[in-house]
Design an enzyme around this catalytic site. Structure first.
Site, PDB file in Angstrom:
ATOM      1  N   GLY A 209      46.150  49.665  14.172  1.00 42.82           N
ATOM      2  CA  GLY A 209      45.323  48.565  14.658  1.00 42.82           C
ATOM      3  C   GLY A 209      44.101  48.378  13.798  1.00 42.82           C
ATOM      4  O   GLY A 209      44.003  48.964  12.713  1.00 42.82           O
ATOM      5  N   ASN A 210      43.176  47.560  14.247  1.00 42.23           N
ATOM      6  CA  ASN A 210      41.925  47.361  13.510  1.00 42.23           C
ATOM      7  C   ASN A 210      40.786  47.228  14.499  1.00 42.23           C
ATOM      8  O   ASN A 210      40.993  47.219  15.713  1.00 42.23           O
ATOM      9  CB  ASN A 210      42.047  46.146  12.583  1.00 42.23           C
ATOM     10  CG  ASN A 210      42.316  44.884  13.362  1.00 42.23           C
ATOM     11  OD1 ASN A 210      41.476  44.420  14.110  1.00 42.23           O
ATOM     12  ND2 ASN A 210      43.523  44.338  13.204  1.00 42.23           N
TER      13      ASN A 210
END
Ligand code: CTP
Length: 401
Positions: A209-210
């Site tokens: 993810g980020n």
């Protein structure tokens, strides 16, 4: 300085109790609020509550304090009128200019922005009569906030729910911030905004993810609602509450985001890709949780490319004249990288901002430059994400005009 004057019109629906919370937020944030309930609204919440929360008597009929000519004065002096909840009956009266009580008179005399927050059963909202009345009000410049989808009175669920008061307050605040002569310049437009960050699953419990919070995309959605647009917000894994007035589609992965954005873009005037979309996803998804094994090195994670949604939208416009906006988060050579990315993606505008460990992600503020293919650069100084959002919509509205 005088406090901004707001008229809170309340019509007769059960959501009147939620308008108390809106009223409280308005007064606590320094607004002078006069509540004008209809006679039916008083069946749900009494005069005493409105007076106590607003600090003014709540007047319903034109026959009270006639010497002060309230049916004209209240509307004339207002900086903003918000009708919350607005029933189907109230929308019909407003659309047709009927004036049989103090609130409907006030609507006819108001020269300021007017916001309606409809709340009713789905059938009443979808009724052709209601929809035509809403269209009429919007055409005349009023902001009619789309109702939320969810639990209605009784056991029903569907569209027609009053938005969360905190989120409706944000819309009202945005409309006021745009000033007395702020027109609903995106009225009649459908805009799509993507927000948040995609998550690409490795196994049932892990993902790549980020750190995108979704705040910039949500600010874009909220400001577009306050400018009268129909808004579809495609939200990837954001924890933020749904903005009032936007149709929110929640997605997880880049592939899901692509599908939702392309679907909504089919009839959109503008698409703003504020989401941080993962460029890669794990090539294999493990159906069971990946386990560590004693004495064994972990398997490397193979990645494959995700579709580039922004490039696809730009190359293949769903409608002629559709405006496509991208975002670029850069850590160095910000402008040069931004220019190259604008050309590579083929979009109409690219909002470039500098990111780093402590910059932009999750913060309330942003600083950016908006690049256009003709070489123009619009710098946006450090400030709230909503200010950047308004600059983006100014540029989009200019291109749509
Ligand atoms: N974007 C997209 N689909 C992707 C990746 C990005 O639609 N698969 C969009 C983002 O929503 C954003 C813009 O493209 O509007 C810029 O994304 P960014 O990741 O910064 O650009 P990249 O093309 O990945 O360039 P680089 O990795 O070289 O920085």
């Amino acid at each position: 300085m005088d406090k901004p004057k707001i008229v809170l019109g309340v019509s007769g629906g059960i959501a009147a109790y939620k308008a108390c919370e809106l009223l409280r937020r308005l007064t606590e944030s320094g607004h002078d609020v006069r509540v004008v309930p209809t006679a039916s609204a008083l069946h749900f919440v009494g005069e005493a509550t409105w007076s106590a929360l607003s600090g003014h008597p709540a007047v319903t009929q034109v026959w009270e304090s006639v010497h002060e000519v309230p049916h004209v004065r209240i509307g004339q002096q207002a900086d903003l009128v918000v009708v919350a909840p607005a029933t189907a009956d109230m929308l019909a009266k407003a659309a047709h200019g009927l004036a049989d009580d103090l609130l409907t008179n006030t609507l006819l005399t108001a020269r300021c922005p007017v916001v309606f927050a409809p709340a009713m059963h789905t059938e009443m909202w979808e009724n052709a009569a209601t929809q035509e009345n809403v269209a009429t009000l919007r055409r005349r410049g009023a902001i009619v906030v789309e109702p939320a989808v969810g639990r209605l009175t009784g056991v029903d669920t569907g569209k027609g729910r009053f938005p969360e008061p905190a989120e409706l307050f944000e819309v009202v605040r945005r409309v006021l911030a745009r000033g007395g002569d702020a027109r609903a310049d995106l009225a009649g437009r459908h805009v799509v905004v993507s927000a948040g960050g995609t998550r690409e699953p490795l196994d049932p419990v892990r993902y790549l993810g980020n750190r995108s919070s979704g705040k910039q995309g949500y600010a874009l959605a909220r400001t577009a609602v306050a400018r009268g647009a129909r808004v579809t917000l495609v939200s990837a894994n954001s924890e933020l509450p749904d903005p009032a007035g936007a149709d929110v589609v929640h997605v997880g992965t880049a592939v899901q985001l692509r599908e939702a954005v392309l679907k909504a873009a089919a009839d959109a005037d503008a698409v703003v890709m504020a989401a941080a979309v993962a460029d890669f996803r794990p090539a294999h998804y493990a159906e069971g949780k990946i386990k560590k094994r004693d004495g064994q090195e972990p398997e490397p994670v193979a990645l494959v490319r995700n579709p580039d949604v922004l490039a696809e939208l730009s190359a293949d416009r769903a409608r002629p004249g559709q405006v496509v906006v991208g975002f670029a988060a850069e850590t160095d050579d910000v402008l040069a990288n931004g220019r190259a990315k604008l050309a590579r993606k083929g979009c109409d505008l690219l909002v470039v901002n500098e990111v780093g460990e402590r910059r932009t992600f999750g913060s309330e503020e942003n600083e950016a430059v908006v690049l256009a293919p003709d070489g123009t650069e619009t710098p946006v100084p450090h400030g709230p994400k909503e200010a950047l959002a308004d600059v983006v919509w100014d540029l989009v509205a200019g291109r749509l005009a």
